[in-house]
Structure formats: structure tokens, C-alpha cells
Scaffold this motif. Structure first.
Motif, short mmCIF file in Angstrom:
data_model
loop_
_atom_site.label_atom_id
_atom_site.label_comp_id
_atom_site.label_asym_id
_atom_site.label_seq_id
_atom_site.Cartn_x
_atom_site.Cartn_y
_atom_site.Cartn_z
N VAL A 1 -6.56 26.31 -1.63
CA VAL A 1 -7.83 25.66 -1.10
C VAL A 1 -8.35 24.76 -2.47
O VAL A 1 -8.42 25.17 -3.48
N GLU A 2 -8.16 23.39 -2.28
CA GLU A 2 -8.58 22.53 -3.31
C GLU A 2 -7.68 22.77 -4.52
O GLU A 2 -8.05 22.65 -5.54
N GLY A 3 -6.37 23.18 -4.34
CA GLY A 3 -5.53 23.35 -5.30
C GLY A 3 -5.60 24.76 -5.86
O GLY A 3 -4.86 25.07 -7.08
N ARG A 4 -6.56 25.67 -5.53
CA ARG A 4 -6.63 26.77 -6.31
C ARG A 4 -6.30 28.02 -5.40
O ARG A 4 -6.60 27.85 -4.23
N PRO A 5 -5.85 29.14 -5.92
CA PRO A 5 -5.56 30.41 -5.09
C PRO A 5 -6.79 30.90 -4.36
O PRO A 5 -7.68 31.04 -5.02
N ALA A 6 -6.57 30.98 -3.01
CA ALA A 6 -7.89 31.43 -2.31
C ALA A 6 -7.64 32.93 -1.74
O ALA A 6 -8.41 33.77 -1.47
N ARG B 1 -7.82 33.64 17.16
CA ARG B 1 -7.36 32.29 17.33
C ARG B 1 -8.33 31.26 17.00
O ARG B 1 -7.78 30.26 16.36
N ARG B 2 -9.51 31.30 17.25
CA ARG B 2 -10.33 30.32 16.87
C ARG B 2 -10.26 30.26 15.22
O ARG B 2 -10.46 28.98 14.75
N ALA B 3 -10.37 31.41 14.33
CA ALA B 3 -10.43 31.42 13.18
C ALA B 3 -8.94 30.41 12.69
O ALA B 3 -9.09 29.95 11.63
N VAL B 4 -7.83 31.08 13.11
CA VAL B 4 -6.69 30.59 12.87
C VAL B 4 -6.66 28.84 13.11
O VAL B 4 -6.12 28.08 12.11
N GLY C 1 -13.32 32.64 2.44
CA GLY C 1 -13.87 32.73 3.64
C GLY C 1 -14.35 31.54 4.57
O GLY C 1 -14.18 31.71 5.77
N PRO C 2 -14.87 30.42 3.82
CA PRO C 2 -15.19 29.25 4.92
C PRO C 2 -14.31 28.64 5.64
O PRO C 2 -14.19 28.05 6.96
N VAL C 3 -13.06 28.82 5.35
CA VAL C 3 -11.71 28.16 5.97
C VAL C 3 -11.01 29.19 6.59
O VAL C 3 -9.88 28.91 7.26
N ARG C 4 -11.19 30.61 6.54
CA ARG C 4 -10.61 31.67 7.35
C ARG C 4 -9.10 31.71 6.80
O ARG C 4 -8.16 31.72 7.54
N VAL D 1 8.04 45.76 9.34
CA VAL D 1 7.36 44.92 8.56
C VAL D 1 5.84 45.57 8.12
O VAL D 1 5.20 45.94 8.98
N GLU D 2 5.73 45.40 6.74
CA GLU D 2 4.50 46.13 6.46
C GLU D 2 3.83 45.19 5.31
O GLU D 2 4.21 44.62 4.42
N TYR D 3 2.58 45.04 5.83
CA TYR D 3 1.27 44.20 5.06
C TYR D 3 1.09 45.33 3.97
O TYR D 3 0.63 46.21 4.09
N TRP D 4 1.45 45.17 2.62
CA TRP D 4 1.44 46.00 1.67
C TRP D 4 -0.08 45.85 0.56
O TRP D 4 -0.54 46.72 0.86
N ARG D 5 -0.15 44.50 0.28
CA ARG D 5 -1.40 44.33 -0.48
C ARG D 5 -1.70 43.06 -0.13
O ARG D 5 -1.12 42.07 0.06
N GLY D 6 -3.41 42.86 -0.49
CA GLY D 6 -4.02 41.56 0.10
C GLY D 6 -4.98 41.36 -0.89
O GLY D 6 -5.69 42.36 -1.52
N ALA D 7 -5.49 40.17 -1.06
CA ALA D 7 -6.59 39.95 -1.94
C ALA D 7 -7.06 38.52 -1.73
O ALA D 7 -6.34 37.56 -1.05
N MET D 8 -8.47 38.24 -1.91
CA MET D 8 -8.87 36.87 -1.67
C MET D 8 -10.16 36.49 -2.45
O MET D 8 -10.84 37.53 -2.87
N SER D 9 -10.18 35.31 -2.59
CA SER D 9 -11.63 34.72 -3.11
C SER D 9 -12.59 34.52 -2.16
O SER D 9 -12.28 33.40 -1.25
N LEU D 10 -13.51 35.18 -1.82
CA LEU D 10 -14.43 35.10 -0.72
C LEU D 10 -14.83 33.48 -0.53
O LEU D 10 -14.88 33.01 0.39
#
Length: 360
Positions: free
Chosen positions: A245-250, A167-170, A275-278, A262-271
Motif C-alpha cells: 500500500v503506497e509502495g510499502r509492505p502492508a 466478499r465486500r472486504a475483498v 486494515g483500512p483497505v482490507r 494447501v496450508e496457510y503457515w504464517r501471516g503478518a500485517m501493518s494494521l
């Protein structure tokens, strides 16, 4: 022996699955998963060496069932593995009118298919007990699927499911400059692929596998073409959530829906960006809330090993582990030997790479 185009045995009738019946059962079976849909099988067969051999069955009592299933191509039909579902293509098993699907049905299906070549069943985790004793399986591979119960609505999940740290991260993400888009047209998928590549390289570094080898495998298994085929097939039921974030896919997640499932199928991120903004926490929070709003019964996070950091991440959202297994029936232990060989080869690659890193 191959499965005939039609079969009558012990009161059961078996024919190739027809789309109108299959689609109707997907709408009426409350347990039917996105990975059991015709669109899923179409994408599978279009991007990997498989052929649709799904079956439509009628029980002695007149109930209709469908077994989504594919057959490996490039090998003799008598030796080709029939899977429901194969590899990274999630779960299969029976779908049935109004969810009427019992252990006796699973036993009957296996008996009908016995002798027609190797058989793999990876069932809906919640229906594992129907399949566990359906046959003298050659072997079973244990799994744990992590699910969030969304039947109580989002406020219940937020207050009593989400850990305080989540909850804090969100809240941190909501106070930041993260901008989230939700798309069901496939427009965001070309932006997802570079994020996925970055994630694969990061996971490879953590496991000791060479980044080039990890990405080569991932690019083959998770191509843009595959993602787009799934998106086209599912339409509004395939949603890509992307955080900028800052206009870039994060960060991004792809979520599939069938009825209450409902199924979360795939995920990806630029750490460095997400990461810093959760951002990743925010995406799952929004997807879970959306599932609740649409009357979903469960939000599946997919398979993880209990006790790992990934499992703990999922547990932070209130997900609990549902144990089940993937079942294999074969005359000769070919698949088991193949799995062992691949596992040993991967360990060798990791060991060699680790020694190279240690030497500097």
C-alpha cells in the motif's frame, strides 16, 4: 531403551527413513501435509535443537509407510522426547502408499516405539481417529484446525463459502491501490520479518504480555533464517503473498503446498496500512483461488479456539473446524508438569503487566 537402527517385530520391518521412499510417499499419499515433508524436518533440525530420527516401515502385507519424527538433542537418548511434530512445527503422523493408513498401523507403530522414551504424535487432523485409540496415552491436548473445502472450485467457495462481509472486504481491497506480489524464491521474506515484528507487538498488547518478551520469543521461534530454510527446501511449493500500500509492505502470508493440501503457515500485517483497505482479506482470497486453480482439496487456516475472533475470521472464508488432538505417551508426567509451569508463568507475566498498566 532407544529405537534401534533396524527392527523386525510381529511382521513389521523398521529402518531409518530414506529420502527417495519418503519423497515418493509424499507424492502418492493424498493426505500428506507440507509439515510431513523431508524439507520441513530439515528446516526444523537446522534451526532448533532436534535431530531427524524419522522411520521407514513395511507392514506385514508389504505396504510402505514413513513416520516423520525428530528427537530432542542435549539430553540422554533414553529420555529424549521423540515428536511427530514438536511445538509450533504443525502436524506429523504417518504417511503411506496411496494414503493407506489405518488405526491398526498407528497401534503397531506406537507398540514398536513404546519404551523408547517419551513420544509425541500430533497427527493430520483428518486422520485423528487413527491415533485416538492407538495407545493408553498419558494425556491428549484438544485442538481445532480450520479448513476450507476447495474441491468445488473457487466460484463455489466465493459464492457459498465466503461470508458477504468478506466478499465486500475483498471488493474494497480490489478497488483500492493495493498491489499484490506472489514470490516463491524467498525474495520477499526480509520484508516479511518487520511486518511480523509489528504483528507480534500488537498481539502482545492485546494479551497483556510485555512487547519485548513477546518479540524475544517470536524472534527465536520465527527467525528469518528459519523462513528462508523452509522456502529453499520447498521451492515452488512455498509462496509468499505480499500486499503493498503506497509502495510499502502492508500485509503478507506464507502458504505451503503438498499435492492437494494447501496450508496457510504464517501471516503478518501493518494494521494502519492494511486494515483500512482490507489487504489481508485480499491475500487469502487470492491464495484460496490459487489453491482451487491448482486442484487443491483443502486450504488450511491452522489452529484456532472456537468462538474467538480469529476463528470467526477464518469462518468468514468458509473454513470449518476439524477437531483433533496432540497425543503424549510418557512414563512419568514430565511434559504435563512442564506445560503447567509454563502456562502459570505466562499468566503471572500477564497479570503483573496488567496491574502495571492499571496503575498508569
Amino acid at each position: 531403551m532407544t529405537v534401534p537402527t533396524s527392527l523386525r517385530r510381529d511382521g513389521w520391518e523398521v529402518v531409518p527413513a530414506v529420502r527417495p521412499t519418503w519423497e515418493a510417499l509424499m507424492r502418492t499419499d493424498p493426505y500428506a501435509l507440507p509439515s510431513q515433508a523431508p524439507a520441513w524436518v530439515d528446516a526444523l533440525c537446522a534451526t532448533e535443537p532436534y535431530r531427524d530420527c524419522s522411520l521407514q516401515l513395511r507392514s506385514p502385507e508389504g505396504r510402505r509407510l514413513v513416520l516423520p519424527m525428530v528427537r530432542r538433542t542435549g539430553v540422554p537418548a533414553s529420555a529424549a522426547t521423540r515428536s511427530s511434530m514438536p511445538g509450533r512445527w504443525a502436524n506429523g503422523g504417518l504417511i503411506a502408499e496411496d494414503g493407506v493408513h489405518e488405526a491398526a498401523d498407528a497401534r503397531a507403530v506406537v507398540a514398536l516405539l513404546a519404551g523408547s522414551g517419551p513420544l509425541v504424535i500430533v497427527p493430520n487432523p483428518r486422520l485423528d481417529d487413527r491415533w485416538r485409540s492407538a495407545a493408553p496415552w498419558s494425556y491428549a491436548t484438544g485442538k481445532h484446525n480450520y479448513e476450507v473445502d476447495t474441491t468445488g472450485g473457487f466460484e463455489e467457495v466465493w459464492k457459498h463459502g465466503f461470508a458477504s462481509s468478506v466478499r465486500r472486504a475483498v471488493r474494497k481491497a480490489e478497488r483500492s491501490d493495493v498491489v499484490v506480489e506472489r514470490d516463491t524464491t524467498g525474495r520477499l521474506l526480509p520484508l516479511f520479518v518487520p511486518l511480523y515484528e509489528e504483528s507480534v507487538r500488537r498481539w502482545a498488547e492485546g494479551s497483556g504480555m510485555p512487547a519485548w518478551l513477546a518479540w524475544r520469543r517470536a524472534a527465536r521461534l520465527e527467525s528469518l533464517d528459519k523462513l528462508q530454510r523452509v522456502a529453499r527446501g520447498f521451492g515452488e511449493a512455498c509462496a509468499t503473498w505480499m500486499a503493498f500500500v503506497e509502495g510499502r509492505p502492508a500485509a503478507a502470508i506464507i502458504v505451503l503446498t503438498n499435492g492437494p493440501n494447501v496450508e496457510y503457515w504464517r501471516g503478518a500485517m501493518s494494521l494502519p496500512l492494511a486494515g483500512p483497505v482490507r489487504a489481508n482479506d485480499l491475500l487469502h482470497r487470492l491464495a484460496i483461488e490459487d489453491a482451487c486453480t491448482r486442484g487443491g482439496a483443502r486450504y488450511s487456516f491452522g489452529i484456532s479456539t472456537p468462538g474467538t475472533s480469529l476463528a470467526r475470521f477464518k469462518e468468514g472464508f468458509g473454513a470449518t473446524a476439524v477437531p483433533y488432538a496432540g497425543y503424549v505417551l510418557e512414563r512419568f508426567p514430565v511434559r504435563r508438569a512442564t506445560r503447567t509451569t509454563r502456562r502459570l508463568a505466562r499468566r503471572s507475566v500477564v497479570a503483573v503487566t496488567s496491574r502495571a498498566h492499571a496503575r498508569g
